[in-house]
Design a protein around this motif. Sequence first.
Motif, PDB file in Angstrom:
ATOM      1  N   HIS A   1     -32.320 -34.456  13.072  1.00  0.00           N
ATOM      2  CA  HIS A   1     -30.952 -34.594  12.560  1.00  0.00           C
ATOM      3  C   HIS A   1     -30.350 -33.215  12.279  1.00  0.00           C
ATOM      4  CE1 HIS A   1     -27.989 -36.241   9.380  1.00  0.00           C
ATOM      5  NE2 HIS A   1     -27.444 -36.296  10.569  1.00  0.00           N
ATOM      6  N   THR A   2     -31.142 -32.305  11.761  1.00  0.00           N
ATOM      7  CA  THR A   2     -30.666 -30.938  11.505  1.00  0.00           C
ATOM      8  C   THR A   2     -30.185 -30.291  12.801  1.00  0.00           C
ATOM      9  OG1 THR A   2     -32.177 -30.681   9.635  1.00  0.00           O
ATOM     10  CG2 THR A   2     -31.284 -28.659  10.593  1.00  0.00           C
ATOM     11  N   ALA A   3     -30.966 -30.428  13.867  1.00  0.00           N
ATOM     12  CA  ALA A   3     -30.575 -29.860  15.169  1.00  0.00           C
ATOM     13  C   ALA A   3     -29.252 -30.454  15.634  1.00  0.00           C
ATOM     14  CB  ALA A   3     -31.673 -30.096  16.198  1.00  0.00           C
ATOM     15  N   GLU A   4     -29.096 -31.753  15.476  1.00  0.00           N
ATOM     16  CA  GLU A   4     -27.855 -32.414  15.883  1.00  0.00           C
ATOM     17  C   GLU A   4     -26.664 -31.902  15.078  1.00  0.00           C
ATOM     18  OE1 GLU A   4     -28.587 -36.588  15.417  1.00  0.00           O
ATOM     19  OE2 GLU A   4     -30.081 -36.621  17.018  1.00  0.00           O
ATOM     20  N   VAL A   5     -26.813 -31.866  13.755  1.00  0.00           N
ATOM     21  CA  VAL A   5     -25.723 -31.440  12.870  1.00  0.00           C
ATOM     22  C   VAL A   5     -25.328 -29.987  13.138  1.00  0.00           C
ATOM     23  CG1 VAL A   5     -25.211 -30.904  10.434  1.00  0.00           C
ATOM     24  CG2 VAL A   5     -26.182 -33.115  11.049  1.00  0.00           C
ATOM     25  N   CYS A   6     -26.312 -29.151  13.435  1.00  0.00           N
ATOM     26  CA  CYS A   6     -26.057 -27.718  13.657  1.00  0.00           C
ATOM     27  C   CYS A   6     -25.733 -27.399  15.119  1.00  0.00           C
ATOM     28  CB  CYS A   6     -27.258 -26.900  13.200  1.00  0.00           C
ATOM     29  SG  CYS A   6     -27.497 -26.953  11.417  1.00  0.00           S
ATOM     30  N   HIS A   7     -25.796 -28.391  15.983  1.00  0.00           N
ATOM     31  CA  HIS A   7     -25.505 -28.202  17.406  1.00  0.00           C
ATOM     32  C   HIS A   7     -26.414 -27.143  18.037  1.00  0.00           C
ATOM     33  CE1 HIS A   7     -22.037 -30.728  16.742  1.00  0.00           C
ATOM     34  NE2 HIS A   7     -21.670 -29.946  15.752  1.00  0.00           N
ATOM     35  N   VAL A   8     -27.699 -27.245  17.717  1.00  0.00           N
ATOM     36  CA  VAL A   8     -28.686 -26.342  18.325  1.00  0.00           C
ATOM     37  C   VAL A   8     -29.675 -27.189  19.127  1.00  0.00           C
ATOM     38  CG1 VAL A   8     -28.443 -24.624  16.493  1.00  0.00           C
ATOM     39  CG2 VAL A   8     -30.262 -26.312  16.335  1.00  0.00           C
ATOM     40  N   PRO A   9     -30.221 -26.643  20.191  1.00  0.00           N
ATOM     41  CA  PRO A   9     -31.204 -27.392  20.978  1.00  0.00           C
ATOM     42  C   PRO A   9     -32.444 -27.704  20.134  1.00  0.00           C
ATOM     43  CG  PRO A   9     -30.451 -25.436  22.161  1.00  0.00           C
ATOM     44  CD  PRO A   9     -29.938 -25.328  20.759  1.00  0.00           C
ATOM     45  N   GLY A  10     -32.854 -28.958  20.133  1.00  0.00           N
ATOM     46  CA  GLY A  10     -34.018 -29.359  19.343  1.00  0.00           C
ATOM     47  C   GLY A  10     -35.302 -28.662  19.732  1.00  0.00           C
ATOM     48  N   ASP A  11     -35.399 -28.227  20.990  1.00  0.00           N
ATOM     49  CA  ASP A  11     -36.617 -27.528  21.410  1.00  0.00           C
ATOM     50  C   ASP A  11     -36.654 -26.085  20.914  1.00  0.00           C
ATOM     51  OD1 ASP A  11     -34.589 -26.698  23.147  1.00  0.00           O
ATOM     52  OD2 ASP A  11     -35.915 -26.599  24.892  1.00  0.00           O
ATOM     53  N   ARG A  12     -35.544 -25.603  20.354  1.00  0.00           N
ATOM     54  CA  ARG A  12     -35.504 -24.250  19.772  1.00  0.00           C
ATOM     55  C   ARG A  12     -35.540 -24.281  18.248  1.00  0.00           C
ATOM     56  NH1 ARG A  12     -30.996 -21.184  23.286  1.00  0.00           N
ATOM     57  NH2 ARG A  12     -31.945 -21.490  25.310  1.00  0.00           N
ATOM     58  N   LEU A  13     -35.564 -25.484  17.685  1.00  0.00           N
ATOM     59  CA  LEU A  13     -35.690 -25.621  16.237  1.00  0.00           C
ATOM     60  C   LEU A  13     -37.161 -25.828  15.914  1.00  0.00           C
ATOM     61  CD1 LEU A  13     -34.704 -25.902  13.355  1.00  0.00           C
ATOM     62  CD2 LEU A  13     -34.058 -28.255  13.862  1.00  0.00           C
ATOM     63  N   ALA A  14     -37.770 -24.804  15.332  1.00  0.00           N
ATOM     64  CA  ALA A  14     -39.186 -24.865  14.973  1.00  0.00           C
ATOM     65  C   ALA A  14     -39.323 -25.582  13.637  1.00  0.00           C
ATOM     66  CB  ALA A  14     -39.758 -23.451  14.879  1.00  0.00           C
ATOM     67  N   LYS A  15     -40.207 -26.580  13.596  1.00  0.00           N
ATOM     68  CA  LYS A  15     -40.468 -27.262  12.332  1.00  0.00           C
ATOM     69  C   LYS A  15     -41.916 -27.029  11.935  1.00  0.00           C
ATOM     70  CE  LYS A  15     -41.578 -31.824  14.246  1.00  0.00           C
ATOM     71  NZ  LYS A  15     -41.232 -33.253  14.256  1.00  0.00           N
ATOM     72  N   GLY A  16     -42.123 -26.899  10.644  1.00  0.00           N
ATOM     73  CA  GLY A  16     -43.463 -26.721  10.107  1.00  0.00           C
ATOM     74  C   GLY A  16     -43.988 -28.040   9.574  1.00  0.00           C
TER      75      GLY A  16
ATOM     76  N   ASP B   1     -43.150 -19.584  23.405  1.00  0.00           N
ATOM     77  CA  ASP B   1     -43.361 -18.252  23.967  1.00  0.00           C
ATOM     78  C   ASP B   1     -42.213 -17.752  24.835  1.00  0.00           C
ATOM     79  OD1 ASP B   1     -45.730 -18.027  22.623  1.00  0.00           O
ATOM     80  OD2 ASP B   1     -46.990 -18.496  24.347  1.00  0.00           O
ATOM     81  N   ASP B   2     -41.370 -18.647  25.329  1.00  0.00           N
ATOM     82  CA  ASP B   2     -40.279 -18.241  26.212  1.00  0.00           C
ATOM     83  C   ASP B   2     -38.892 -18.403  25.605  1.00  0.00           C
ATOM     84  OD1 ASP B   2     -42.123 -17.664  28.258  1.00  0.00           O
ATOM     85  OD2 ASP B   2     -42.136 -19.762  28.887  1.00  0.00           O
ATOM     86  N   SER B   3     -38.802 -18.849  24.367  1.00  0.00           N
ATOM     87  CA  SER B   3     -37.497 -19.130  23.751  1.00  0.00           C
ATOM     88  C   SER B   3     -36.742 -17.859  23.412  1.00  0.00           C
ATOM     89  CB  SER B   3     -37.680 -19.957  22.484  1.00  0.00           C
ATOM     90  OG  SER B   3     -38.250 -21.197  22.797  1.00  0.00           O
ATOM     91  N   ARG B   4     -35.467 -17.836  23.777  1.00  0.00           N
ATOM     92  CA  ARG B   4     -34.610 -16.677  23.505  1.00  0.00           C
ATOM     93  C   ARG B   4     -34.189 -16.627  22.039  1.00  0.00           C
ATOM     94  NH1 ARG B   4     -29.521 -17.343  26.500  1.00  0.00           N
ATOM     95  NH2 ARG B   4     -28.752 -18.006  24.514  1.00  0.00           N
ATOM     96  N   ASP B   5     -33.801 -17.755  21.485  1.00  0.00           N
ATOM     97  CA  ASP B   5     -33.407 -17.870  20.087  1.00  0.00           C
ATOM     98  C   ASP B   5     -34.255 -18.943  19.426  1.00  0.00           C
ATOM     99  OD1 ASP B   5     -30.981 -16.158  19.876  1.00  0.00           O
ATOM    100  OD2 ASP B   5     -30.223 -17.536  21.402  1.00  0.00           O
ATOM    101  N   ILE B   6     -34.534 -18.753  18.140  1.00  0.00           N
ATOM    102  CA  ILE B   6     -35.298 -19.746  17.380  1.00  0.00           C
ATOM    103  C   ILE B   6     -34.555 -20.030  16.083  1.00  0.00           C
ATOM    104  CG2 ILE B   6     -37.447 -20.189  16.108  1.00  0.00           C
ATOM    105  CD1 ILE B   6     -37.924 -20.286  19.069  1.00  0.00           C
ATOM    106  N   TYR B   7     -34.589 -21.286  15.696  1.00  0.00           N
ATOM    107  CA  TYR B   7     -34.023 -21.746  14.436  1.00  0.00           C
ATOM    108  C   TYR B   7     -35.162 -22.368  13.634  1.00  0.00           C
ATOM    109  CZ  TYR B   7     -29.766 -21.360  17.186  1.00  0.00           C
ATOM    110  OH  TYR B   7     -28.751 -20.887  17.992  1.00  0.00           O
ATOM    111  N   CYS B   8     -35.099 -22.267  12.314  1.00  0.00           N
ATOM    112  CA  CYS B   8     -36.139 -22.871  11.480  1.00  0.00           C
ATOM    113  C   CYS B   8     -35.599 -23.152  10.078  1.00  0.00           C
ATOM    114  CB  CYS B   8     -37.377 -21.995  11.421  1.00  0.00           C
ATOM    115  SG  CYS B   8     -37.092 -20.325  10.795  1.00  0.00           S
ATOM    116  N   GLU B   9     -36.315 -23.991   9.352  1.00  0.00           N
ATOM    117  CA  GLU B   9     -35.939 -24.336   7.981  1.00  0.00           C
ATOM    118  C   GLU B   9     -35.914 -23.092   7.104  1.00  0.00           C
ATOM    119  OE1 GLU B   9     -34.931 -26.830   6.232  1.00  0.00           O
ATOM    120  OE2 GLU B   9     -35.365 -28.572   7.453  1.00  0.00           O
ATOM    121  N   GLY B  10     -34.975 -23.090   6.174  1.00  0.00           N
ATOM    122  CA  GLY B  10     -34.878 -21.987   5.222  1.00  0.00           C
ATOM    123  C   GLY B  10     -35.496 -22.308   3.880  1.00  0.00           C
TER     124      GLY B  10
END
Length: 154
Positions: A31-46, A117-126
């Motif tokens: 849901h965070t990826a959707e709301v932020c309009h970022v690709p889910g495969d670039r959103l790293a979750k722990g 390993d190939d992602s240009r940009d990464i997003y993650c929880e703060g």
Amino acid sequence: MAIALTLQSYLGDHHVTYDVMRHERTGNSTHTAEVCHVPGDRLAKGVVVKSGTGYILAVVPATRRIAMDAIEAVTGSPAALASEEEASMLFPDCDAGAVPVFGEAYGIPALIEDTFDDSRDIYCEGGDHRCLVHMDGRDFRSLMAGAERAHIVT
């Protein structure tokens, strides 16, 4: 809440440039990826996992699920998801369920999905459910250099 103080200090100590994206409260990383309009495969979750050796922070794309058998193969021990209470104990300056991906900042070993390993940009929880941290993929990989890499998703 802004990003967790431990995370903020960790990124500062490593001289990492990052942006904080604020968003409406979300309950999961997809849901965070959707709301932020970022690709889910670039959103790293722990995801906190208990194994025979203690706790491990599994870092996977928001669009994927952990393959517990793959984690067991890497660790050589039975593995199970940690409870929310256990995760909160390990990340005391974060909201419940808002687990950062940088285990090193909290003294927890990390196991990272090798597709990052190939992602240009990464997003993650703060560290809360309203902030997302965005950084260059090279910086992310540098910070995760000590983490073991493996294919750990289904």
